[in-house]
Design a protein around this motif. Sequence first.
Motif, PDB file in Angstrom:
ATOM      1  N   ARG A 171     -22.499  62.128 -27.023  1.00  0.00           N
ATOM      2  CA  ARG A 171     -21.903  62.866 -28.125  1.00  0.00           C
ATOM      3  C   ARG A 171     -22.861  63.972 -28.561  1.00  0.00           C
ATOM      4  O   ARG A 171     -24.071  63.890 -28.346  1.00  0.00           O
ATOM      5  CB  ARG A 171     -21.581  61.976 -29.320  1.00  0.00           C
ATOM      6  CG  ARG A 171     -22.779  61.476 -30.095  1.00  0.00           C
ATOM      7  CD  ARG A 171     -22.332  60.571 -31.233  1.00  0.00           C
ATOM      8  NE  ARG A 171     -23.487  59.973 -31.927  1.00  0.00           N
ATOM      9  CZ  ARG A 171     -23.378  58.979 -32.799  1.00  0.00           C
ATOM     10  NH1 ARG A 171     -22.178  58.473 -33.091  1.00  0.00           N
ATOM     11  NH2 ARG A 171     -24.454  58.499 -33.381  1.00  0.00           N
ATOM     12  N   GLN A 172     -22.265  64.980 -29.164  1.00  0.00           N
ATOM     13  CA  GLN A 172     -23.063  66.064 -29.725  1.00  0.00           C
ATOM     14  C   GLN A 172     -22.583  66.326 -31.137  1.00  0.00           C
ATOM     15  O   GLN A 172     -21.441  66.769 -31.342  1.00  0.00           O
ATOM     16  CB  GLN A 172     -22.956  67.335 -28.876  1.00  0.00           C
ATOM     17  CG  GLN A 172     -23.915  68.418 -29.308  1.00  0.00           C
ATOM     18  CD  GLN A 172     -24.169  69.429 -28.215  1.00  0.00           C
ATOM     19  OE1 GLN A 172     -23.432  69.532 -27.237  1.00  0.00           O
ATOM     20  NE2 GLN A 172     -25.247  70.185 -28.356  1.00  0.00           N
ATOM     21  N   ARG A 173     -23.438  66.025 -32.076  1.00  0.00           N
ATOM     22  CA  ARG A 173     -23.144  66.275 -33.482  1.00  0.00           C
ATOM     23  C   ARG A 173     -23.560  67.687 -33.835  1.00  0.00           C
ATOM     24  O   ARG A 173     -24.435  68.266 -33.191  1.00  0.00           O
ATOM     25  CB  ARG A 173     -23.860  65.252 -34.355  1.00  0.00           C
ATOM     26  CG  ARG A 173     -23.323  63.839 -34.165  1.00  0.00           C
ATOM     27  CD  ARG A 173     -24.025  62.810 -35.021  1.00  0.00           C
ATOM     28  NE  ARG A 173     -25.287  62.386 -34.427  1.00  0.00           N
ATOM     29  CZ  ARG A 173     -25.993  61.371 -34.894  1.00  0.00           C
ATOM     30  NH1 ARG A 173     -25.599  60.708 -35.968  1.00  0.00           N
ATOM     31  NH2 ARG A 173     -27.124  61.048 -34.300  1.00  0.00           N
ATOM     32  N   PRO A 174     -22.957  68.260 -34.865  1.00  0.00           N
ATOM     33  CA  PRO A 174     -23.267  69.656 -35.235  1.00  0.00           C
ATOM     34  C   PRO A 174     -24.761  69.859 -35.457  1.00  0.00           C
ATOM     35  O   PRO A 174     -25.400  69.106 -36.196  1.00  0.00           O
ATOM     36  CB  PRO A 174     -22.476  69.836 -36.534  1.00  0.00           C
ATOM     37  CG  PRO A 174     -21.345  68.880 -36.428  1.00  0.00           C
ATOM     38  CD  PRO A 174     -21.899  67.687 -35.713  1.00  0.00           C
ATOM     39  N   GLY A 212     -16.894  65.773 -18.435  1.00  0.00           N
ATOM     40  CA  GLY A 212     -15.586  66.038 -18.987  1.00  0.00           C
ATOM     41  C   GLY A 212     -15.669  67.136 -20.033  1.00  0.00           C
ATOM     42  O   GLY A 212     -16.761  67.595 -20.404  1.00  0.00           O
ATOM     43  N   GLN A 213     -14.534  67.533 -20.556  1.00  0.00           N
ATOM     44  CA  GLN A 213     -14.477  68.695 -21.440  1.00  0.00           C
ATOM     45  C   GLN A 213     -14.803  68.377 -22.891  1.00  0.00           C
ATOM     46  O   GLN A 213     -14.977  69.286 -23.668  1.00  0.00           O
ATOM     47  CB  GLN A 213     -13.077  69.338 -21.388  1.00  0.00           C
ATOM     48  CG  GLN A 213     -12.041  68.713 -22.292  1.00  0.00           C
ATOM     49  CD  GLN A 213     -11.572  67.346 -21.838  1.00  0.00           C
ATOM     50  OE1 GLN A 213     -12.031  66.774 -20.862  1.00  0.00           O
ATOM     51  NE2 GLN A 213     -10.607  66.799 -22.567  1.00  0.00           N
ATOM     52  N   GLY A 214     -14.909  67.118 -23.251  1.00  0.00           N
ATOM     53  CA  GLY A 214     -15.215  66.756 -24.631  1.00  0.00           C
ATOM     54  C   GLY A 214     -13.962  66.488 -25.448  1.00  0.00           C
ATOM     55  O   GLY A 214     -12.934  67.151 -25.261  1.00  0.00           O
ATOM     56  N   THR A 215     -14.074  65.535 -26.342  1.00  0.00           N
ATOM     57  CA  THR A 215     -12.988  65.215 -27.259  1.00  0.00           C
ATOM     58  C   THR A 215     -13.585  65.041 -28.656  1.00  0.00           C
ATOM     59  O   THR A 215     -14.615  64.385 -28.823  1.00  0.00           O
ATOM     60  CB  THR A 215     -12.210  63.967 -26.794  1.00  0.00           C
ATOM     61  OG1 THR A 215     -11.097  63.739 -27.660  1.00  0.00           O
ATOM     62  CG2 THR A 215     -13.075  62.715 -26.738  1.00  0.00           C
ATOM     63  N   GLN A 216     -12.948  65.657 -29.639  1.00  0.00           N
ATOM     64  CA  GLN A 216     -13.486  65.677 -31.002  1.00  0.00           C
ATOM     65  C   GLN A 216     -13.132  64.387 -31.739  1.00  0.00           C
ATOM     66  O   GLN A 216     -11.967  63.967 -31.751  1.00  0.00           O
ATOM     67  CB  GLN A 216     -12.923  66.867 -31.774  1.00  0.00           C
ATOM     68  CG  GLN A 216     -13.323  66.921 -33.239  1.00  0.00           C
ATOM     69  CD  GLN A 216     -14.777  67.275 -33.444  1.00  0.00           C
ATOM     70  OE1 GLN A 216     -15.292  68.190 -32.805  1.00  0.00           O
ATOM     71  NE2 GLN A 216     -15.465  66.542 -34.333  1.00  0.00           N
ATOM     72  N   VAL A 217     -14.127  63.805 -32.355  1.00  0.00           N
ATOM     73  CA  VAL A 217     -13.927  62.657 -33.246  1.00  0.00           C
ATOM     74  C   VAL A 217     -14.398  63.064 -34.634  1.00  0.00           C
ATOM     75  O   VAL A 217     -15.535  63.528 -34.798  1.00  0.00           O
ATOM     76  CB  VAL A 217     -14.707  61.421 -32.763  1.00  0.00           C
ATOM     77  CG1 VAL A 217     -14.651  60.311 -33.799  1.00  0.00           C
ATOM     78  CG2 VAL A 217     -14.166  60.930 -31.429  1.00  0.00           C
ATOM     79  N   THR A 218     -13.524  62.901 -35.617  1.00  0.00           N
ATOM     80  CA  THR A 218     -13.865  63.223 -36.995  1.00  0.00           C
ATOM     81  C   THR A 218     -13.601  61.998 -37.855  1.00  0.00           C
ATOM     82  O   THR A 218     -12.483  61.468 -37.852  1.00  0.00           O
ATOM     83  CB  THR A 218     -13.038  64.412 -37.507  1.00  0.00           C
ATOM     84  OG1 THR A 218     -13.262  65.544 -36.648  1.00  0.00           O
ATOM     85  CG2 THR A 218     -13.444  64.785 -38.934  1.00  0.00           C
ATOM     86  N   VAL A 219     -14.634  61.578 -38.559  1.00  0.00           N
ATOM     87  CA  VAL A 219     -14.529  60.413 -39.424  1.00  0.00           C
ATOM     88  C   VAL A 219     -14.544  60.884 -40.870  1.00  0.00           C
ATOM     89  O   VAL A 219     -15.504  61.534 -41.307  1.00  0.00           O
ATOM     90  CB  VAL A 219     -15.672  59.421 -39.172  1.00  0.00           C
ATOM     91  CG1 VAL A 219     -15.497  58.176 -40.038  1.00  0.00           C
ATOM     92  CG2 VAL A 219     -15.728  59.031 -37.700  1.00  0.00           C
TER      93      VAL A 219
END
Length: 123
Positions: A37-40, A114-121
């Motif tokens: 994962r890559q966080r901001p 892969g292209q990445g998928t956004q997870v927002t909690v």
Amino acid sequence: VQLQASGGGLVQRGGSLRLSCVASGGDFETYDMGWFRQRPGRERELLAKISWNARNTYHLDSLMGRFTISRDNAKNTVYLQMNNLISEDTAVYYCAATRRPWTTRETYYFDHWGQGTQVTVSS
């Protein structure tokens, strides 16, 4: 091998998500797979890794057992089950494949992404 990640979305704190990563192009069963994962504003980090035959797994200690990696070679798919999500889990999640030795965990040793998928909690 080409990788397609999915399953991200918006979830409330304490909720769960399962990410999937489907491989195409052959030879999925010969790759060890990882979830990153890559966080901001932060570097990409390895969360979990699973060997080609699923006999070995690695999970980042700081996840405290909340995330679990698994795979189904018959479906060319690797999963990341994420439970008890917190706001700090908000990130873009990536799957990746490598044929390097099992102890390899550095980002640059994973050859296919892969292209990445956004997870927002949300809190």
